[in-house]
Design a protein around this motif. Structure first.
Motif, PDB file in Angstrom:
ATOM      1  N   ALA A  73      -3.824  33.538  12.675  1.00 52.30           N
ATOM      2  CA  ALA A  73      -4.399  33.790  13.999  1.00 52.30           C
ATOM      3  C   ALA A  73      -3.648  34.879  14.747  1.00 52.30           C
ATOM      4  O   ALA A  73      -3.926  35.139  15.907  1.00 52.30           O
ATOM      5  N   GLY A  74      -2.686  35.495  14.094  1.00 57.23           N
ATOM      6  CA  GLY A  74      -2.010  36.645  14.674  1.00 57.23           C
ATOM      7  C   GLY A  74      -1.288  36.361  15.959  1.00 57.23           C
ATOM      8  O   GLY A  74      -0.339  35.580  16.013  1.00 57.23           O
ATOM      9  N   ILE A  75      -1.732  36.980  17.013  1.00 61.73           N
ATOM     10  CA  ILE A  75      -1.005  37.008  18.280  1.00 61.73           C
ATOM     11  C   ILE A  75      -0.715  35.614  18.822  1.00 61.73           C
ATOM     12  O   ILE A  75       0.334  35.358  19.393  1.00 61.73           O
ATOM     13  N   TYR A  76      -1.636  34.663  18.618  1.00 68.50           N
ATOM     14  CA  TYR A  76      -1.411  33.300  19.093  1.00 68.50           C
ATOM     15  C   TYR A  76      -0.467  32.537  18.156  1.00 68.50           C
ATOM     16  O   TYR A  76       0.465  31.854  18.592  1.00 68.50           O
ATOM     17  N   ALA A  77      -0.713  32.662  16.856  1.00 68.58           N
ATOM     18  CA  ALA A  77       0.053  31.882  15.887  1.00 68.58           C
ATOM     19  C   ALA A  77       1.524  32.248  15.893  1.00 68.58           C
ATOM     20  O   ALA A  77       2.389  31.395  15.684  1.00 68.58           O
ATOM     21  N   TYR A  78       1.845  33.515  16.153  1.00 64.64           N
ATOM     22  CA  TYR A  78       3.235  33.943  16.183  1.00 64.64           C
ATOM     23  C   TYR A  78       3.981  33.290  17.338  1.00 64.64           C
ATOM     24  O   TYR A  78       5.136  32.887  17.204  1.00 64.64           O
ATOM     25  N   ALA A  79       3.342  33.203  18.501  1.00 67.82           N
ATOM     26  CA  ALA A  79       3.981  32.568  19.661  1.00 67.82           C
ATOM     27  C   ALA A  79       4.241  31.092  19.388  1.00 67.82           C
ATOM     28  O   ALA A  79       5.299  30.555  19.726  1.00 67.82           O
ATOM     29  N   LYS A  80       3.283  30.416  18.752  1.00 67.71           N
ATOM     30  CA  LYS A  80       3.447  28.994  18.454  1.00 67.71           C
ATOM     31  C   LYS A  80       4.541  28.769  17.430  1.00 67.71           C
ATOM     32  O   LYS A  80       5.385  27.883  17.585  1.00 67.71           O
ATOM     33  N   ALA A  81       4.551  29.581  16.372  1.00 75.02           N
ATOM     34  CA  ALA A  81       5.554  29.428  15.319  1.00 75.02           C
ATOM     35  C   ALA A  81       6.954  29.707  15.842  1.00 75.02           C
ATOM     36  O   ALA A  81       7.924  29.078  15.420  1.00 75.02           O
ATOM     37  N   GLY A  82       7.070  30.622  16.779  1.00 73.64           N
ATOM     38  CA  GLY A  82       8.382  31.011  17.257  1.00 73.64           C
ATOM     39  C   GLY A  82       8.933  30.151  18.371  1.00 73.64           C
ATOM     40  O   GLY A  82      10.149  29.928  18.452  1.00 73.64           O
ATOM     41  N   PHE A  83       8.050  29.616  19.237  1.00 77.04           N
ATOM     42  CA  PHE A  83       8.551  28.992  20.463  1.00 77.04           C
ATOM     43  C   PHE A  83       7.930  27.643  20.797  1.00 77.04           C
ATOM     44  O   PHE A  83       8.248  27.055  21.817  1.00 77.04           O
ATOM     45  N   GLY A  84       7.041  27.131  19.959  1.00 77.70           N
ATOM     46  CA  GLY A  84       6.519  25.797  20.173  1.00 77.70           C
ATOM     47  C   GLY A  84       5.048  25.767  20.558  1.00 77.70           C
ATOM     48  O   GLY A  84       4.409  26.795  20.781  1.00 77.70           O
ATOM     49  N   ASP A  85       4.521  24.540  20.639  1.00 77.42           N
ATOM     50  CA  ASP A  85       3.088  24.346  20.849  1.00 77.42           C
ATOM     51  C   ASP A  85       2.606  24.856  22.208  1.00 77.42           C
ATOM     52  O   ASP A  85       1.584  25.544  22.292  1.00 77.42           O
ATOM     53  N   TYR A  86       3.311  24.504  23.277  1.00 79.85           N
ATOM     54  CA  TYR A  86       2.823  24.885  24.603  1.00 79.85           C
ATOM     55  C   TYR A  86       2.917  26.393  24.842  1.00 79.85           C
ATOM     56  O   TYR A  86       1.951  26.997  25.324  1.00 79.85           O
TER      57      TYR A  86
END
Length: 476
Positions: A73-86
């Motif tokens: 999912a690119g831009i969204y998935a990277y934020a989740k993988a790096g810093f958590g669900d919220y």
């Protein structure tokens, strides 16, 4: 075609998604925007800073697509993988909101441009303008429901169609370029000093953000790529191509009109520049190019908006109903939610004078936070050494690129100002209800302690922002 059946994109289709997303309305207003702020010298500095910063971000997307191929999912998935669900949810919500508000502004701009020739459309917010915009909205909705592949193919055609007028503009203005006019404009018509040039450059930096939005187009559609490596290549190719167009349109215009005349042009200001070279037909030509460009950008962004909701739902960060696909493999519920929201905002433009300006400002502010999280994740991955094995040289290079991208995006968030940051919380705070619904569906704990603190900040910011809007502290 069965739901979920793979539909694969070639390198050139992915590159067209990047170019189609980035080339919208912004490029057509560059002569006036830069002429109001600076001369060629300041413009070259601004484009150098923006070009380096966004190129580093493009390299981060390229690196992550190669090192984390499972994050589709690119831009969204990277934020989740790096810093958590919220934080991942906030990135998805921010990106979707930016796409949504950008789509609203595209419709208004189309009708505003037509208003030059048909007064009934006014500035794009009259009843006839909203009615026609609504018809176009749902016609496009129907087209996309027939299949992502068909819509993407149309996007590729439209991308080439809207690049042609820009290339012809560059040719004609290049032929009409006057060295003496360019020289008179070079220092911006002001006393030459470091402070003066620095002030000119600062005044243009947010303009450059608007025209670079969409650089992540291929990354969002990474799950459709024939070859995962094509995602990063398409991102860099698309960025470099668009950067060349942006710089040429800006700099060549300084050789046609003096800076005060550029600053006084009405938008789309490319029309005024071309008219000064070839006569009245130039303004009509650019207006037609603008309509094609904005229509193509809208198609790209409505696809991106639906895809980000669908992907977030598949990753269990958005409510389950948003992951539904129709018989053509299209994320139909996500598309319906996106276009219903666009329709509501279009109707609201009838009742507020500043909706268009607010949509543009919020678009840029909300897209910067997801960009920053991507850059920060790239830096975190390189710093930790995950996926690098015995490749210290690549790790150092990737860390440097991600660090530059993170500093650049963080600086732009700071430059946008506290008011814009406050307005983003008006969406982030209430929008968290979608995250809460998703967590309850899964029977999971809603927030960790750090996430709860982040939510409290967003909720307090939303309360302050709404109060400021109601009391007139923030003009909308």
């Amino acid at each position: 075609m069965a739901p979920g059946s793979p539909q694969k994109f070639s390198l050139w289709t992915l590159t067209a998604m990047v170019v189609g997303s980035m080339v919208g309305a912004g490029i057509f207003s560059l002569p006036q925007a830069f002429g109001r702020a600076t001369g060629p010298f300041g413009a070259l500095i601004a484009w150098t800073i923006a070009g380096v910063g966004m190129l580093m971000l493009a390299f981060v997307f390229q690196t992550l697509s190669r090192r984390k191929p499972d994050l589709d999912a690119g831009i969204y998935a990277y934020a989740k993988a790096g810093f958590g669900d919220y934080p991942g949810f906030l990135s998805a919500l921010g990106y979707w909101s930016a796409a949504l508000l950008g789509n609203v502004s595209y419709f208004i701009l189309i009708k505003s441009t037509l208003g030059l020739f048909f007064p009934v459309f006014g500035d794009g917010n009259t009843v006839p303008a909203i009615a026609i915009s609504s018809v176009l909205l749902w016609l496009m909705h129907t087209l996309i429901l027939r299949g992502i592949r068909e819509a993407a193919a149309l996007n590729t055609i439209v991308t080439f169609a809207k690049i042609i007028p820009i290339l012809l503009f560059i040719v004609f203005v290049g032929l009409g370029f006057k060295a003496d006019v360019f020289a008179a404009n070079f220092w911006g018509g002001e006393e030459v000093s470091f402070a003066t040039v620095a002030g000119q450059v600062r005044a243009t930096m947010l303009v450059t953000v608007f025209v670079f939005v969409g650089i992540e187009g291929a990354s969002v559609y990474s799950r459709y790529a024939n070859n995962r490596n094509d995602v990063g290549i398409a991102t860099v190719l698309g960025f470099l191509g668009v950067l060349c167009l942006l710089v040429l349109v800006t700099i060549l215009s300084y050789g046609v009109l003096l800076r005060p005349d550029l600053a006084a042009l009405r938008n789309p200001s490319m029309a005024g520049v071309l008219q000064a070279v070839v006569g009245p037909w130039g303004a009509v030509f650019v207006s037609v190019g603008l309509l094609i460009s904005v229509a193509g950008a809208y198609l790209s962004w409505v696809l991106l908006a639906a895809e980000i909701l669908y992907s977030a739902s598949k990753y269990q960060t958005m409510p389950r109903f948003l992951s539904h696909e129709n018989s053509q493999g299209v994320p139909s519920n996500a598309l319906w939610l996106t276009n219903i929201a666009v329709q509501i905002f279009l109707i609201l433009t009838l009742f507020t004078q500043y909706a268009f300006r607010l949509a543009l400002e919020l678009t840029s502010s909300m897209i910067l936070i997801p960009y920053f999280l991507v850059a920060a994740y790239g830096a975190k991955l390189a710093f930790s050494g995950e996926t690098y094995g015995r490749d210290p040289a690549a790790r150092r290079t990737d860390l440097a690129q991600a660090a530059i991208a993170a500093v650049y995006t963080a600086g732009l968030i700071y430059a946008a100002g506290a008011q814009h940051l406050l307005l983003t919380t008006v969406i982030y705070g209430p929008g968290t209800i979608l995250y809460i619904i998703a967590r309850r569906e899964q029977g999971k704990r809603i927030f960790t302690f750090p996430e709860l603190a982040l939510f409290v900040l967003a909720a307090l910011g939303a309360c302050v922002g709404i109060y400021s809007i109601v009391t007139g502290g923030i003009a909308v």
